[in-house]
Each structure stands twice: as structure tokens, then as C-alpha cells.
Scaffold this motif. Sequence first.
Motif, mmCIF file in Angstrom:
data_model
loop_
_atom_site.group_PDB
_atom_site.id
_atom_site.type_symbol
_atom_site.label_atom_id
_atom_site.label_comp_id
_atom_site.label_asym_id
_atom_site.label_seq_id
_atom_site.Cartn_x
_atom_site.Cartn_y
_atom_site.Cartn_z
ATOM 1 N N VAL A 145 46.808 35.815 28.872
ATOM 2 C CA VAL A 145 45.547 35.779 28.122
ATOM 3 C C VAL A 145 45.612 34.690 27.058
ATOM 4 C CG1 VAL A 145 44.062 37.049 26.532
ATOM 5 C CG2 VAL A 145 44.925 38.174 28.598
ATOM 6 N N HIS A 146 46.701 34.664 26.321
ATOM 7 C CA HIS A 146 46.867 33.643 25.280
ATOM 8 C C HIS A 146 46.868 32.246 25.897
ATOM 9 C CE1 HIS A 146 48.287 32.113 21.351
ATOM 10 N NE2 HIS A 146 48.963 31.249 22.088
ATOM 11 N N PHE A 147 47.583 32.081 26.996
ATOM 12 C CA PHE A 147 47.667 30.762 27.626
ATOM 13 C C PHE A 147 46.292 30.296 28.091
ATOM 14 C CE2 PHE A 147 48.229 27.803 31.095
ATOM 15 C CZ PHE A 147 49.235 26.971 30.642
ATOM 16 N N ALA A 148 45.560 31.177 28.775
ATOM 17 C CA ALA A 148 44.258 30.793 29.315
ATOM 18 C C ALA A 148 43.268 30.448 28.215
ATOM 19 C CB ALA A 148 43.716 31.917 30.193
ATOM 20 N N GLN A 149 43.345 31.163 27.112
ATOM 21 C CA GLN A 149 42.359 30.980 26.058
ATOM 22 C C GLN A 149 42.735 29.899 25.048
ATOM 23 O OE1 GLN A 149 41.940 34.937 24.424
ATOM 24 N NE2 GLN A 149 40.601 35.620 26.078
ATOM 25 N N ARG A 150 44.039 29.725 24.805
ATOM 26 C CA ARG A 150 44.463 28.850 23.702
ATOM 27 C C ARG A 150 45.164 27.568 24.147
ATOM 28 N NH1 ARG A 150 44.834 31.884 18.986
ATOM 29 N NH2 ARG A 150 45.218 29.878 17.989
ATOM 30 N N ILE A 151 45.777 27.551 25.315
ATOM 31 C CA ILE A 151 46.567 26.387 25.732
ATOM 32 C C ILE A 151 45.898 25.625 26.870
ATOM 33 C CG2 ILE A 151 48.808 25.625 26.632
ATOM 34 C CD1 ILE A 151 50.057 28.083 25.273
ATOM 35 N N LEU A 152 45.390 26.345 27.867
ATOM 36 C CA LEU A 152 44.775 25.688 29.021
ATOM 37 C C LEU A 152 43.637 24.743 28.636
ATOM 38 C CD1 LEU A 152 44.782 25.448 32.104
ATOM 39 C CD2 LEU A 152 43.212 27.408 32.183
ATOM 40 N N PRO A 153 42.757 25.084 27.687
ATOM 41 C CA PRO A 153 41.683 24.138 27.333
ATOM 42 C C PRO A 153 42.215 22.782 26.870
ATOM 43 C CG PRO A 153 41.182 26.319 26.488
ATOM 44 C CD PRO A 153 42.578 26.387 26.999
ATOM 45 N N HIS A 154 43.339 22.758 26.152
ATOM 46 C CA HIS A 154 43.923 21.481 25.723
ATOM 47 C C HIS A 154 44.364 20.660 26.928
ATOM 48 C CE1 HIS A 154 43.966 22.441 21.436
ATOM 49 N NE2 HIS A 154 44.449 23.639 21.742
ATOM 50 N N ILE A 155 44.946 21.328 27.922
ATOM 51 C CA ILE A 155 45.440 20.627 29.114
ATOM 52 C C ILE A 155 44.279 20.050 29.913
ATOM 53 C CG2 ILE A 155 46.679 20.953 31.293
ATOM 54 C CD1 ILE A 155 48.163 23.301 29.789
ATOM 55 N N ARG A 156 43.188 20.800 30.014
ATOM 56 C CA ARG A 156 42.063 20.368 30.844
ATOM 57 C C ARG A 156 41.259 19.230 30.211
ATOM 58 N NH1 ARG A 156 40.109 23.183 35.129
ATOM 59 N NH2 ARG A 156 37.934 23.108 34.410
ATOM 60 N N ARG A 157 41.521 18.941 28.951
ATOM 61 C CA ARG A 157 40.864 17.760 28.361
ATOM 62 C C ARG A 157 41.384 16.477 28.996
ATOM 63 N NH1 ARG A 157 41.812 20.327 22.779
ATOM 64 N NH2 ARG A 157 39.952 21.606 22.500
ATOM 65 N N THR A 158 42.659 16.454 29.356
ATOM 66 C CA THR A 158 43.226 15.269 30.003
ATOM 67 C C THR A 158 43.360 15.437 31.514
ATOM 68 O OG1 THR A 158 45.468 16.076 29.588
ATOM 69 C CG2 THR A 158 44.507 14.605 27.945
ATOM 70 N N HIS A 159 43.401 16.692 31.982
ATOM 71 C CA HIS A 159 43.497 16.987 33.416
ATOM 72 C C HIS A 159 42.416 18.015 33.762
ATOM 73 C CE1 HIS A 159 47.456 15.245 32.616
ATOM 74 N NE2 HIS A 159 47.537 14.993 33.913
ATOM 75 N N PRO A 160 41.167 17.575 33.850
ATOM 76 C CA PRO A 160 40.061 18.529 34.046
ATOM 77 C C PRO A 160 40.113 19.297 35.358
ATOM 78 C CG PRO A 160 39.303 16.254 34.248
ATOM 79 C CD PRO A 160 40.696 16.185 33.717
ATOM 80 N N ASP A 161 40.906 18.809 36.307
ATOM 81 C CA ASP A 161 41.018 19.519 37.580
ATOM 82 C C ASP A 161 42.204 20.476 37.608
ATOM 83 O OD1 ASP A 161 42.812 17.430 37.430
ATOM 84 O OD2 ASP A 161 42.658 16.874 39.554
ATOM 85 N N ALA A 162 42.949 20.588 36.511
ATOM 86 C CA ALA A 162 44.095 21.504 36.468
ATOM 87 C C ALA A 162 43.604 22.949 36.487
ATOM 88 C CB ALA A 162 44.932 21.252 35.221
ATOM 89 N N ARG A 163 44.306 23.776 37.243
ATOM 90 C CA ARG A 163 43.980 25.207 37.300
ATOM 91 C C ARG A 163 45.222 26.031 37.007
ATOM 92 N NH1 ARG A 163 41.246 26.703 42.787
ATOM 93 N NH2 ARG A 163 42.984 25.456 43.599
ATOM 94 N N PHE A 164 44.990 27.217 36.491
ATOM 95 C CA PHE A 164 46.052 28.143 36.103
ATOM 96 C C PHE A 164 46.031 29.317 37.074
ATOM 97 C CE2 PHE A 164 47.330 31.575 32.839
ATOM 98 C CZ PHE A 164 48.679 31.440 33.144
ATOM 99 N N ALA A 165 47.132 29.529 37.795
ATOM 100 C CA ALA A 165 47.233 30.630 38.755
ATOM 101 C C ALA A 165 48.119 31.725 38.195
ATOM 102 C CB ALA A 165 47.790 30.129 40.084
ATOM 103 N N ILE A 166 47.560 32.933 38.089
ATOM 104 C CA ILE A 166 48.283 34.111 37.619
ATOM 105 C C ILE A 166 48.633 34.923 38.864
ATOM 106 C CG2 ILE A 166 48.168 36.172 36.174
ATOM 107 C CD1 ILE A 166 45.909 34.681 34.600
ATOM 108 N N VAL A 167 49.911 34.939 39.210
ATOM 109 C CA VAL A 167 50.357 35.477 40.499
ATOM 110 C C VAL A 167 51.185 36.732 40.264
ATOM 111 C CG1 VAL A 167 51.605 34.982 42.636
ATOM 112 C CG2 VAL A 167 50.400 33.136 41.432
ATOM 113 N N GLY A 168 50.653 37.887 40.664
ATOM 114 C CA GLY A 168 51.410 39.122 40.499
ATOM 115 C C GLY A 168 50.541 40.342 40.707
ATOM 116 N N ARG A 169 51.196 41.431 41.041
ATOM 117 C CA ARG A 169 50.479 42.655 41.375
ATOM 118 C C ARG A 169 49.907 43.342 40.138
ATOM 119 N NH1 ARG A 169 55.707 44.488 42.183
ATOM 120 N NH2 ARG A 169 55.530 44.325 44.429
ATOM 121 N N ALA A 170 48.928 44.190 40.383
ATOM 122 C CA ALA A 170 48.332 45.102 39.402
ATOM 123 C C ALA A 170 47.780 44.406 38.166
ATOM 124 C CB ALA A 170 49.348 46.169 38.997
#
Length: 385
Positions: A236-261
Motif C-alpha cells: 500500500v505504501h509503495f503504490a501510493q508513495r513511491i510508484l508515482p515518483h517512478i512513473r514520472r520518468t517511466h510512465p509505462d512502469a507497472r507494479f505487480a503484487i503477486v501472492g495469495r489472499a
Amino acid sequence: MRDLLFLAHRVPFPPDRGDKIRSFHVLRHLARDWRIHLCAFADSAGDRDPSPVFRDLLASCRIVPREKAMPLAALQAVAMRKPVSLTAFASPAMARAVAEVRGGGVTAAYIFSGQMAQYHGPEPTVMDMVDVDSAKFAALADAAAAPKAMMLAREARLLGAFEREVAAGVAATLFVSEAEAALFREGGGRGRIAAVENGIDAGFYDPQAIGAVEPGGPLIVFTGQMDYRPNVDAVVHFAQRILPHIRRTHPDARFAIVGRAPTPAVRRLAGEAVIVTGEVPDTRVWLARAAVCVAPLMLARGIQNKVLEAMAMARPVVASAAAAEGIGHGGTIAVASDDGDFAAKIIAALDGPTGNPAARARVLERYDWAARLAPLDRILQDIAS
């Protein structure tokens, strides 16, 4: 061969999550020299009838469904002045199963996880705490607001006292890293305290075993059990606070959360920039597709298998200091100090080489299971004699 009672808070099969990976490999290692009598709790109906591949390792197997509701466990904990971690796993059926095994005679016992230490008996015993659980609750208490902070602080205090009492009464107490062992000693733990680190099946986690993977844009991958609170908080923290910074320079970058439940909080993250997979047949496919693997845990204890798995798959890895602690990575992964540093190191990985052969070489050199578990052989030889 001698008989060994093996207690576990979850059936150690299949080895598909952190604690079960360790307990399975320890049990399989011990089965070379001991007749193993397993007593374990079942989390699901599937646990009650494990695969013959697993049963073939065992001399006997007693699996008890864990059905106690957490509200009842909490009420019992208050009434009995015990930690909830213990009352949640207190079971007359498990006590009977353990007594049956002892009645047949055992030379020694191996207890996996502090929750099962309440079934400790007279035989020489190795207690595998894995992590200092009381320290985890103390850290959660520091970050929580009242009244939850008071409940967590209570758990930390009572569980810590129990951990120290157990360690003083067993032949040896194990932790997953020297950092955890040192933390326990500093907190007053006494007795024979040792670190037995996690290993990894590098033959299974081998990029060559996967072959060609589906091409795609820059993919940032996190793997883990997604109803485990530290994992939930991390993504949650990564998606909300870190990923937006990455997508400013890599707008096609995606974050995959892989795991059960995945919890509702995790599922709500799904969108154009975030993939939430739920349970997958083989996490290696996602690791192989990753441009970079991340472990942004704010609270982590011991050795993170997710980091070792990504290293074995020769992926670039960016981890928090908490997630990297205890791993002898030799500089083959990047350790980030804060959100800005995390984003910068991921961007550098996205712009850098596509693989990380040095990380895999480090795993092969240091984290073979047989080498990691060699200290356990010496400990059991000592107590059996």
C-alpha cells in the motif's frame, strides 16, 4: 534411527510461504537421520491430508484443525494473563496428539515457532523461534494509536517473558539470523542461542528453468502472502508513495503484487498501474518477467525469502533496510533508506542491466540449504548424546 517429535504451528507442506519453506526444509533435512513424528495444525481442509511425497518423510503424522476464533483466544488471553499468540494455539486435541507421540518414546524434539512452545516436554528440545516475535509486537505497538497500542504492548511484554522462559529450559534456541539472535540476547535471552539461517532451493529458483517469458513493459514485482500485515502495509505504501515518483520518468512502469489472499486494501490498489494477481501457480514466472523486484517492508524480522528468491532468479532487487537485514547479499542488491531513495534506486535498476547474475552467484555461494542447516546437525548430535 532415533525418534524425533516435530511440532509446527502449520503443516510444513507445501513449502509455499516463508514459515512453511523453513519448516519443510528443516524437516526434510532431519528426516535423513531421524524418524520424524509430526504434530501440526491445519489452516485449511487441504492441510489435513498432505501429499504422499510429504508423508513419505514421516514416521507418523498427526494433524489437528485449528478452529479457535481470535475473539475467543483474546478473551482467554485476558482471563489467563497470557499472550494471545499462545491462547490462539492452545488446543486439547493438540495436547493429546503430542502426548500420544511421547507415549511411544522419543529421543528429542524440534519445536517450530514460539506458539508451539507451550507443548514443550521433558525430552531434549531444540526450539526454533525463527524471529523474535515479541520484538515485532513491540514495533507494531510503537507505530499504533491507543487503545491498539496498549494491546500490542501487552502482547510484546507477556510474549517476551514467555520466550525467555522457554529459552532457559530447552537445549538450544534457534533464530533465522544472527541479528535476531543478538536481539534476543540483548533482551535478556539466556541459554544456548544460535542462528540457523534460511537457505533456498537454487535449482528450483533458476531463471534457466523458466525459459522465455512474455515480453512487456517495465514490471516491478513484489511477492508474498497478501493477508500478512507487514506485506499489506508495504505494498500500500509503495503504490501510493513511491510508484508515482517512478512513473514520472517511466510512465509505462507497472507494479505487480503477486501472492495469495490479498486483503480488500490490497485489491483496491488494482488499476492501470497496479496488478494484483492473487494466488498464482508459480511465482517464478512473475519473477522472471520482473525488471526489478522490491521488498519495501517497514517491519521485517529475520531473513526475507522473497529477497533470496529474487536474487536466485538473477533479478535486480531494491529492498528496505529492514528487509535486507540478516541477508549476506554482499552488495548484490540495492538497499534504500527512504521513499525518495527507493524510487531513485528502482529507476536506476530500470535504466540498467536487465539481469543480476552476481545476486544468483551469491545465493549459490552462501544459501544452499545443506550448508545453512549444518549447524543444526551439530546441535542435535550434542543433545542426543
